[in-house]
Design an enzyme around this catalytic site. Structure first.
Site, mmCIF file in Angstrom:
data_model
loop_
_atom_site.group_PDB
_atom_site.id
_atom_site.type_symbol
_atom_site.label_atom_id
_atom_site.label_comp_id
_atom_site.label_asym_id
_atom_site.label_seq_id
_atom_site.Cartn_x
_atom_site.Cartn_y
_atom_site.Cartn_z
ATOM 1 N N LYS A 34 42.098 46.469 35.894
ATOM 2 C CA LYS A 34 40.782 46.067 35.383
ATOM 3 C C LYS A 34 39.747 47.138 35.721
ATOM 4 O O LYS A 34 40.002 48.058 36.495
ATOM 5 C CB LYS A 34 40.378 44.723 35.998
ATOM 6 C CG LYS A 34 40.198 44.764 37.516
ATOM 7 C CD LYS A 34 39.798 43.415 38.058
ATOM 8 C CE LYS A 34 39.619 43.484 39.583
ATOM 9 N NZ LYS A 34 39.123 42.218 40.144
ATOM 10 N N ARG A 132 35.114 30.805 43.274
ATOM 11 C CA ARG A 132 34.664 31.526 42.083
ATOM 12 C C ARG A 132 35.319 30.838 40.889
ATOM 13 O O ARG A 132 35.135 29.650 40.694
ATOM 14 C CB ARG A 132 35.070 33.010 42.166
ATOM 15 C CG ARG A 132 34.414 33.780 43.294
ATOM 16 C CD ARG A 132 34.607 35.291 43.159
ATOM 17 N NE ARG A 132 35.982 35.667 42.819
ATOM 18 C CZ ARG A 132 36.433 36.914 42.838
ATOM 19 N NH1 ARG A 132 35.605 37.914 43.160
ATOM 20 N NH2 ARG A 132 37.695 37.196 42.539
ATOM 21 N N HIS A 158 43.441 33.045 44.062
ATOM 22 C CA HIS A 158 43.016 34.318 44.665
ATOM 23 C C HIS A 158 42.512 34.050 46.078
ATOM 24 O O HIS A 158 41.806 33.077 46.321
ATOM 25 C CB HIS A 158 41.914 34.956 43.825
ATOM 26 C CG HIS A 158 41.692 36.407 44.123
ATOM 27 N ND1 HIS A 158 42.721 37.328 44.169
ATOM 28 C CD2 HIS A 158 40.556 37.104 44.385
ATOM 29 C CE1 HIS A 158 42.224 38.527 44.441
ATOM 30 N NE2 HIS A 158 40.922 38.422 44.592
ATOM 31 N N ARG A 213 50.169 40.843 43.051
ATOM 32 C CA ARG A 213 49.148 41.464 42.213
ATOM 33 C C ARG A 213 48.396 42.560 42.982
ATOM 34 O O ARG A 213 47.227 42.398 43.317
ATOM 35 C CB ARG A 213 48.138 40.422 41.734
ATOM 36 C CG ARG A 213 48.684 39.260 40.927
ATOM 37 C CD ARG A 213 47.539 38.480 40.278
ATOM 38 N NE ARG A 213 46.479 38.160 41.200
ATOM 39 C CZ ARG A 213 46.387 37.032 41.901
ATOM 40 N NH1 ARG A 213 47.319 36.091 41.783
ATOM 41 N NH2 ARG A 213 45.374 36.827 42.722
ATOM 42 N N TYR A 254 13.623 66.573 48.046
ATOM 43 C CA TYR A 254 12.485 65.651 47.997
ATOM 44 C C TYR A 254 12.158 65.085 49.376
ATOM 45 O O TYR A 254 13.050 64.735 50.150
ATOM 46 C CB TYR A 254 12.785 64.490 47.043
ATOM 47 C CG TYR A 254 12.845 64.879 45.588
ATOM 48 C CD1 TYR A 254 11.775 65.493 44.961
ATOM 49 C CD2 TYR A 254 13.986 64.618 44.835
ATOM 50 C CE1 TYR A 254 11.825 65.846 43.618
ATOM 51 C CE2 TYR A 254 14.054 64.959 43.489
ATOM 52 C CZ TYR A 254 12.969 65.578 42.890
ATOM 53 O OH TYR A 254 13.033 65.923 41.559
ATOM 54 N N CYS A 301 19.830 64.115 45.168
ATOM 55 C CA CYS A 301 18.969 64.002 43.997
ATOM 56 C C CYS A 301 19.769 63.456 42.811
ATOM 57 O O CYS A 301 20.983 63.270 42.885
ATOM 58 C CB CYS A 301 18.389 65.366 43.651
ATOM 59 S SG CYS A 301 17.469 66.140 45.004
ATOM 60 N N MET A 302 19.092 63.231 41.713
ATOM 61 C CA MET A 302 19.768 62.679 40.539
ATOM 62 C C MET A 302 20.880 63.591 40.038
ATOM 63 O O MET A 302 21.956 63.118 39.647
ATOM 64 C CB MET A 302 18.764 62.439 39.406
ATOM 65 C CG MET A 302 19.368 61.793 38.176
ATOM 66 S SD MET A 302 18.198 61.622 36.815
ATOM 67 C CE MET A 302 17.019 60.456 37.510
ATOM 68 N N ASP A 303 20.637 64.900 40.068
ATOM 69 C CA ASP A 303 21.548 65.837 39.437
ATOM 70 C C ASP A 303 22.209 66.809 40.397
ATOM 71 O O ASP A 303 23.033 67.615 39.962
ATOM 72 C CB ASP A 303 20.788 66.686 38.406
ATOM 73 C CG ASP A 303 19.949 65.847 37.471
ATOM 74 O OD1 ASP A 303 20.520 64.938 36.840
ATOM 75 O OD2 ASP A 303 18.734 66.089 37.381
#
Length: 361
Positions: A34, A132, A158, A213, A254, A301-303
């Site tokens: 999954k 659940r 489960h 499983r 930053y 940072c983001m990148d």
């Protein structure tokens, strides 16, 4: 060259599946793929798992199962959690087994079977304590009675705390599961049973029953503190995009949370939190570069991230390992999880990113 790459070692995957299947020789093995194979790629993982001892596949949704069918995979597949408007008829027509946890679920499956003009194969799910998905014990006899006119392949459940060895809830859930099985038999059913996840497969052979499983364990990440030879399947790497020298007293990234105490060499790496590097690793992260673990200076940072290389010379284009199997001394996905207060499941699942190329070895 990609900005960054996830490398999936199918040899390690095959090793893990073979090892896990051998631990439950009297049971079938359902490889859980999954969430796009826990971020590793469901189709490629499924094929390798089936070559290595798995006999079933587990997906979350019918849509995920149909993607496996579209790739030509014909092994039995169980799908266990769908949105109310999911096209179950397509799943039934494609020989996907469906989980049923309530009378409402059963009615939806019956309607879909009429649309598909095919007989559904169902697995009845009993809630034994996770609270659940799953049928409550007081509703179980009616669900079993209503379902018995269909092909009930299995009953299943489960475990909530199998990754905590000795937790009393495991025995309680096992008892409730056995009670549910007795009810099913009393109604004339003879279903398979499956309840053992990765942790129970590794520590509770009494719960292997007819099928196990394994999920996270096939990807080489061990949910329990055992010494089984599981090999991490995923590694994550990038490269040095730029280097520079800065003098003592200069700060990085930053917020200027990191300041050089002496002249140093910095290496810029084009991978950031948009590419799966948790910002929560800021100030605590290391990478493997030129055979050494080196600290990341300042905030993620983001990148991009910036690596402090001291007085070592590093070349642009050099490989940077952000995490791997640890054999070379590099960080691991489990280390990232521990540093950020989460689990390694979340780390690897989060590596399915648009800018991150996935390759297989």
């Amino acid at each position: 060259m990609a900005r960054s790459e996830v490398v999936v070692d199918l040899g390690a995957l095959r090793h893990n599946v073979s090892l896990l299947a051998a631990l439950a020789p009297a049971s079938e093995t359902m490889a859980v793929v999954k969430a796009d194979g826990y971020g590793h790629g469901a189709v490629e993982i499924a094929r390798a798992a089936l070559e290595s001892g798995a006999t079933w596949l587990g997906s979350c949704s019918t849509q995920e199962a149909l993607a496996l069918r579209a790739a030509g995979i014909r092994a039995p597949i169980l799908a266990w959690l769908d949105a109310p408007d999911e096209d179950l008829a397509a799943g039934i027509a494609a020989d996907v087994d469906l989980s049923v946890a309530s009378l409402t679920d059963l009615r939806r499956v019956e309607q879909a079977a009429e649309e598909a003009d095919a007989r559904p194969r169902i697995h009845l799910k009993i809630d034994t304590g996770l609270s659940r998905n799953g049928c409550q014990p007081h509703d179980w006899p009616e669900l079993v009675e209503q379902a018995r006119k269909h092909e009930v392949v299995a009953i299943w459940s489960h475990l909530a705390c199998a990754d905590e060895i000795g937790h009393p809830s495991v025995d309680l859930q096992a008892k409730r599961f056995d009670d549910a099985y007795e009810v099913a038999k009393a109604h004339g059913l003879d279903p398979k049973r499956h309840i053992a996840n990765s942790a129970a497969l590794l520590t509770r052979p009494d719960l292997h029953f007819d099928m196990v499983r394994p999920g996270i364990a096939i990807y080489g990440l061990n949910p329990v503190p055992t010494d089984h030879d599981l090999r991490p399947v995923m590694s994550y790497r990038s490269y040095v995009a730029l280097t520079k020298r800065i003098p003592a007293g200069e700060s990085v990234s930053y917020g200027m949370t990191w300041t050089a105490q002496e002249d140093t060499t910095l290496a810029l790496v084009p991978a950031g939190y948009a590419d799966g590097v948790p910002r929560a690793l800021s100030g605590r992260m290391e990478v493997l570069l030129d055979g050494k673990r080196r600290p990341v200076a300042g905030r993620v940072c983001m990148d991009q991230i910036v690596v402090d290389c001291g007085n070592d010379e590093v070349r642009e284009g050099a490989e940077v390992v952000l995490f791997g199997d640890g054999r070379r001394g590099e960080p691991t996905a489990t280390e990232w999880a521990e540093l950020t207060g989460t689990i390694d499941y979340e780390i690897v699942c989060g590596m399915y990113r648009p800018r991150v190329r996935r390759i297989y070895t």
